[in-house]
Design a protein around this motif. Structure first.
Motif, short mmCIF file in Angstrom:
data_model
loop_
_atom_site.label_atom_id
_atom_site.label_comp_id
_atom_site.label_asym_id
_atom_site.label_seq_id
_atom_site.Cartn_x
_atom_site.Cartn_y
_atom_site.Cartn_z
N ALA A 283 0.75 -1.25 -0.02
CA ALA A 283 -0.06 -0.14 0.21
C ALA A 283 0.93 1.17 -0.01
N TRP A 284 1.99 0.97 0.72
CA TRP A 284 2.83 2.29 0.74
C TRP A 284 3.37 2.59 -0.47
N LYS A 285 3.83 1.51 -1.19
CA LYS A 285 4.54 1.61 -2.58
C LYS A 285 3.46 2.18 -3.68
N ASN A 286 2.37 1.65 -3.52
CA ASN A 286 1.26 2.19 -4.29
C ASN A 286 1.00 3.49 -4.27
N ARG A 287 1.06 4.20 -3.03
CA ARG A 287 0.81 5.39 -2.85
C ARG A 287 2.05 6.37 -3.65
N LYS A 288 3.10 5.70 -3.89
CA LYS A 288 4.15 6.54 -4.25
C LYS A 288 4.36 6.23 -5.97
N THR A 289 3.57 5.25 -6.61
CA THR A 289 3.65 5.03 -7.76
C THR A 289 2.54 5.90 -8.79
N GLN A 290 3.20 6.26 -9.73
CA GLN A 290 2.51 7.36 -10.89
C GLN A 290 1.98 6.56 -11.96
N SER A 291 0.61 6.83 -12.14
CA SER A 291 0.19 6.31 -13.26
C SER A 291 -0.93 7.25 -14.05
N LYS A 292 -1.33 7.07 -15.33
CA LYS A 292 -2.27 7.96 -15.76
C LYS A 292 -3.58 7.93 -15.16
#
Length: 337
Positions: A283-292
């Motif tokens: 969840a922490w890594k998902n918050r840092k991931t950028q997507s369209k």
């Protein structure tokens, strides 16, 4: 004092902590009975015990809050795992519904619906007339087209209703993934979109007057078929429509669904065995991931690729390559149409 801190650090139950405080109070009461000759000392002890009671109360409240947060976190992850299991189960059931029986129900609803009977009888008369008069193709198609204009059918047959219920249920439950696990949310969105498109494409074909007019000419008039009665005509019409729906499914739709099922198996396998600690880290890594943003992506494969950005941290290279390959197959198949 040390026993109190030990209770807190080991998340001891608040009842046990209260017992420790009672022990301190008992010691104080014992001291008061002694002739110590020093009232100041008694007052100091009283102040210490009072302060300790306040600290213990604060520790108890904090520990209860922490335990509450842990409990809520466990409930949330249990729900996430449950919806993940639902994703796999619903996709398998949807695939099972994409068969001859569903095509049969759709065509039967179209041809044997009460409101469709006048149109089908008129089509029967036109086909016989065009064959008898050897009407040319363009005129025949035009006559058939004018007849089909009165079609108005709602495909509320049993299998169709179940198919759409599974999609709606999955779409509704997938909100549990957002915003903590956006990759799973985007992936589920792609699954529901593709499966709904497969069903809607069948409905679209059955209600497309231009396609049906040409199809009926090719299968009913061009070969100069003869039908002893209206029921025989209706049966041949049904057999032809079921056949073309099955051909369309096997040729492309089923291949897309098979690839999507393989993708679902990959996503399920890499997520379902994650520990609570690994889910929290994800969840922490998902918050840092950028997507369209969703509004900038208008294709199923686009959503699948955006979802893959969130899965990279938990998929090994082989799984990532397999995922990308399956998405590319779906894209190539749709671009070639």
């Amino acid at each position: 004092m040390w026993r109190l801190w030990h209770c807190f650090l080991t998340k001891t139950d608040s009842v046990i902590i209260a017992k420790e405080v009672e022990g301190i109070k008992y010691a104080y009461d014992f001291l008061k009975t002694k002739d110590m000759g020093d009232a100041m000392m008694i007052n100091d002890i009283l102040n210490v015990v009072t302060a300790l009671g306040t600290v213990v109360a604060a520790i108890s409240i904090i520990s209860m809050y922490v335990l509450h947060r842990i409990e809520k976190r466990e409930e949330y992850l249990s729900k996430v795992r449950s919806v993940l299991q639902m994703l796999q189960n619903n996709m398998e059931e949807l695939n099972g519904l994409l068969n001859y029986e569903l095509a049969f129900e759709l065509v039967y609803t179209l041809l044997y619906n009460h409101s469709s009977q006048p149109c089908i009888r008129k089509l029967y008369e036109i086909c016989n007339s065009c064959i008898a008069n050897k009407t040319d193709e363009e005129s025949s198609v035009k006559l058939i087209r004018s007849t089909l204009g009165v079609f108005g059918v709602s495909f509320q047959c049993e299998l169709a209703v179940r198919y759409n219920e599974l999609i709606s249920e999955l779409k509704k439950q997938s909100v549990v993934f957002y915003p903590q696990y956006k990759g799973l949310f985007r992936f589920t969105k792609a699954c529901t979109t593709l499966m709904r498109n497969v069903f809607n494409n069948n409905k679209k074909f059955l209600l497309d007057e231009d396609l049906l007019a040409q199809f009926f000419y090719n299968t009913l008039i061009k070969d100069e078929n003869k039908w002893p009665c209206f029921k025989d005509f209706q049966k041949e019409l049904m057999d032809n429509l079921i056949s073309i729906l099955e051909v369309r499914r096997v040729k492309r739709s089923q291949k897309d669904v098979d690839n999507l099922l393989e993708l679902t198996d990959i996503i399920y396998s890499v997520h379902i065995e994650l520990s609570d600690r690994e889910w929290k880290k994800l969840a922490w890594k998902n918050r840092k991931t950028q997507s369209k943003p969703d509004k900038e992506v208008d294709t199923v494969t686009g959503d699948l690729r955006e979802a893959e950005k969130y899965f990279r941290t938990i998929m090994n290279r082989d799984r990532s390559n397999e995922y990308a390959s399956l998405v590319q197959k779906i894209e190539d198949r749709n671009n070639s149409d």
